[in-house]
Design a protein around this motif. Structure first.
Motif, mmCIF file in Angstrom:
data_model
loop_
_atom_site.group_PDB
_atom_site.id
_atom_site.type_symbol
_atom_site.label_atom_id
_atom_site.label_comp_id
_atom_site.label_asym_id
_atom_site.label_seq_id
_atom_site.Cartn_x
_atom_site.Cartn_y
_atom_site.Cartn_z
ATOM 1 N N GLU A 71 1.011 -1.214 -0.032
ATOM 2 C CA GLU A 71 -0.012 -0.039 -0.129
ATOM 3 C C GLU A 71 0.913 1.556 0.011
ATOM 4 N N ARG A 72 2.020 1.267 0.875
ATOM 5 C CA ARG A 72 2.752 2.314 0.926
ATOM 6 C C ARG A 72 3.418 2.533 -0.629
ATOM 7 N N ALA A 73 3.819 1.473 -1.207
ATOM 8 C CA ALA A 73 4.681 1.481 -2.520
ATOM 9 C C ALA A 73 3.732 2.109 -3.528
ATOM 10 N N ALA A 74 2.363 1.705 -3.569
ATOM 11 C CA ALA A 74 1.570 2.178 -4.548
ATOM 12 C C ALA A 74 1.246 3.706 -4.256
ATOM 13 N N MET A 75 1.478 4.131 -3.261
ATOM 14 C CA MET A 75 1.217 5.800 -3.103
ATOM 15 C C MET A 75 2.419 6.509 -3.475
ATOM 16 N N ARG A 76 3.775 5.677 -3.655
ATOM 17 C CA ARG A 76 5.087 6.546 -3.757
ATOM 18 C C ARG A 76 5.857 6.198 -4.938
ATOM 19 N N VAL A 77 5.531 5.124 -5.589
ATOM 20 C CA VAL A 77 6.413 4.650 -6.935
ATOM 21 C C VAL A 77 5.855 5.457 -7.982
ATOM 22 N N MET A 78 7.292 5.761 -8.694
ATOM 23 C CA MET A 78 7.126 6.671 -10.055
ATOM 24 C C MET A 78 8.225 6.103 -11.080
ATOM 25 N N SER A 79 7.929 5.946 -12.112
ATOM 26 C CA SER A 79 8.698 5.597 -12.973
ATOM 27 C C SER A 79 9.063 6.455 -14.065
ATOM 28 N N LEU A 80 10.522 6.749 -14.360
ATOM 29 C CA LEU A 80 11.059 7.426 -15.470
ATOM 30 C C LEU A 80 11.306 7.070 -16.867
ATOM 31 N N PRO A 81 11.640 7.613 -17.685
ATOM 32 C CA PRO A 81 11.916 7.328 -19.046
ATOM 33 C C PRO A 81 13.175 6.169 -19.001
ATOM 34 N N MET A 82 12.749 5.366 -19.757
ATOM 35 C CA MET A 82 13.740 4.206 -19.590
ATOM 36 C C MET A 82 13.665 3.288 -20.949
ATOM 37 N N SER A 83 14.739 3.365 -21.955
ATOM 38 C CA SER A 83 14.851 2.387 -22.825
ATOM 39 C C SER A 83 16.281 2.152 -23.183
ATOM 40 N N PRO A 84 16.880 1.242 -24.006
ATOM 41 C CA PRO A 84 18.057 1.143 -24.288
ATOM 42 C C PRO A 84 18.636 2.322 -25.246
ATOM 43 N N ASP A 85 17.966 3.008 -25.907
ATOM 44 C CA ASP A 85 18.365 4.152 -26.675
ATOM 45 C C ASP A 85 18.176 5.592 -25.916
ATOM 46 N N LEU A 86 17.981 5.577 -24.589
ATOM 47 C CA LEU A 86 18.115 6.626 -24.052
ATOM 48 C C LEU A 86 19.374 7.205 -23.735
ATOM 49 N N SER A 87 19.584 8.464 -24.113
ATOM 50 C CA SER A 87 21.030 8.992 -24.349
ATOM 51 C C SER A 87 21.446 9.630 -22.949
ATOM 52 N N VAL A 88 22.827 9.781 -22.669
ATOM 53 C CA VAL A 88 22.894 10.444 -21.755
ATOM 54 C C VAL A 88 22.462 11.976 -21.412
ATOM 55 N N ASP A 89 22.534 12.909 -22.652
ATOM 56 C CA ASP A 89 21.846 13.911 -22.672
ATOM 57 C C ASP A 89 20.142 13.948 -22.084
ATOM 58 N N GLN A 90 19.577 13.039 -22.715
ATOM 59 C CA GLN A 90 18.192 12.740 -22.063
ATOM 60 C C GLN A 90 17.970 12.512 -20.613
ATOM 61 N N GLN A 91 19.088 11.522 -20.431
ATOM 62 C CA GLN A 91 18.914 11.060 -18.816
ATOM 63 C C GLN A 91 19.207 12.482 -17.925
ATOM 64 N N ASP A 92 20.218 13.170 -18.427
ATOM 65 C CA ASP A 92 20.599 14.390 -17.678
ATOM 66 C C ASP A 92 19.466 15.314 -17.686
ATOM 67 N N GLU A 93 18.623 15.425 -18.605
ATOM 68 C CA GLU A 93 17.543 16.388 -18.804
ATOM 69 C C GLU A 93 16.660 15.897 -17.486
ATOM 70 N N VAL A 94 16.386 14.393 -17.607
ATOM 71 C CA VAL A 94 15.232 13.770 -16.695
ATOM 72 C C VAL A 94 15.756 14.302 -15.296
ATOM 73 N N LEU A 95 17.230 14.052 -15.029
ATOM 74 C CA LEU A 95 17.530 14.094 -13.558
ATOM 75 C C LEU A 95 17.567 15.642 -13.184
ATOM 76 N N THR A 96 17.931 16.601 -14.120
ATOM 77 C CA THR A 96 17.723 17.967 -13.913
ATOM 78 C C THR A 96 16.318 18.399 -13.565
ATOM 79 N N ALA A 97 15.311 17.900 -14.305
ATOM 80 C CA ALA A 97 14.069 18.351 -14.074
ATOM 81 C C ALA A 97 13.581 17.836 -12.582
#
Length: 373
Positions: free
Chosen positions: A332-358
């Protein structure tokens, strides 16, 4: 930014995918064509088991596994409430009883220590889910099953195909392994598809018959079955994708590790990864407070997110009867708190940095916002 970049994957594999599809169009064997057996042989070798049976979806894989085991109305199957509905759905469809036990708070996988206490004389199977791409504690679960009369274990590996556990592959660790080739999975087709894996010759034969309406040969129905075949065209797509699957798994592990490292200084809870296994990150999922506000901030920055899953099964209307008013605190606690970020083998370093900055900006803004009066 795409949440899962299937277009980039297709661009990299276009010539192989197109050629594989064209070959099927040329020979015209759209049902049980030669690509079906070719894929089964290659997947069985990849997992390290004797038998792979392709089926029409990951859900059908679980259903056929239970049918092959002879699940009857009233039989109990121990599983987790923190999973996609298909895990419990197939149990209920056959008249079985899903028996939920809570998850481990750090991995979100089923807690093996709670499995043993849930076993009764009616327990017919144990169905752990290898969530987010990390195999659950299969050795502990298999040992429990063995102590109680060799209860069959079905690994729901819809999210973990390609993952390793103590030197062995997900789907090759128990009585049955079941996976999905839904497009967003680590190994996906361009529609629905799935597969069952086993070393048991008798169960493999039962599964093969069940997927073709229970036929042992044409128009000889030796058991009750379903229309559960995987289309030849979808098998062709997966065969093409196998060409770079090892690279994709390595990339998923690399990107996941970078996410984990970059998140270390942020006020979020990272999923724990056990040292004796890897994670193929079917979803890159973390836990955090004020999820809705963070999602809104990320959306405003053009970063897609998802929730896997917002409500555990014992709280879902269709399955509440099997929750029997129980509380599974970690799920129940996990259901209230989990969140998934963009993920795929072709995710670039720049895209990942953009996600983390945001994400970092959103969390900082929430931490500095004045408290409501």
């Amino acid at each position: 930014m795409p949440f899962i970049d299937l277009k980039a994957q297709y661009a990299a594999l276009k010539s192989s995918v197109d050629a594989r599809i064209q070959r099927v169009l040329d020979h015209g064997q759209y049902i049980m064509g030669p690509e079906v057996r070719e894929l089964e042989d290659k997947l069985a070798a990849h997992v390290g088991v004797r038998h792979c049976i392709t089926v029409s979806s990951g859900t059908e894989a679980l259903l056929i596994a239970l049918m092959a085991l002879g699940l009857k109305p009233g039989d109990e199957v121990i599983t987790t409430p923190f999973t996609f509905a298909a895990t419990a759905e197939v149990i209920v469809l056959l008249g079985g009883v899903p028996v939920f036990v809570d998850i481990l708070p750090d991995t979100c996988n089923i807690d093996p220590h709670l499995v043993e206490a849930a076993i009764t004389p009616r327990t017919r199977a144990i169905m752990p889910v290898s969530l987010y791409g990390q195999v659950c504690d299969m050795d502990e679960i298999n040992a429990i099953a063995a102590r109680h009369g060799n209860i069959p274990v079905i690994e729901d590996a819809a999210q973990s195909f390609g993952a390793s556990y103590k030197g062995r592959k997900s789907c090759g660790l128990s009585t049955f392994g079941a996976t999905s080739f839904f497009p967003s999975k680590p190994l996906g087709c361009y529609g629905d598809g799935g597969a069952l894996f086993t070393d048991d010759d008798v169960l493999a034969q039962a599964a093969r018959e069940i997927r073709v309406h229970g036929q042992s040969q044409r128009y000889t129905h030796t058991r009750v079955g379903v229309g559960g075949r995987m289309d030849t065209l979808q098998c062709a797509v997966v065969l093409a994708k196998l060409e770079r699957f090892d690279w994709e798994i390595a990339r998923r592990i690399e990107i996941g590790a970078r996410y984990q490292a970059l998140l270390a200084d942020l006020p979020v809870q990272r999923l724990a990864q056990r040292p004796d296994r890897d994670c193929v990150w079917a979803q890159f999922t973390l836990q955090l407070d004020q999820r809705a506000a963070v999602q809104a901030a990320l959306a405003a920055a053009g970063i897609p997110t998802a929730i896997h899953y917002p409500k555990p099964l014992h709280q879902q209307p269709a399955y509440a009867a099997w929750g029997c008013g129980q509380s599974f605190a970690h799920a129940e606690r996990a259901a209230m708190r989990v969140m998934s970020l963009p993920m795929s083998p072709d995710l670039s370093v720049d895209q990942q940095d953009e996600v983390l900055t945001a994400l970092s900006t959103a969390l900082a803004a929430l931490n500095t916002a004045p408290a409501a009066e």
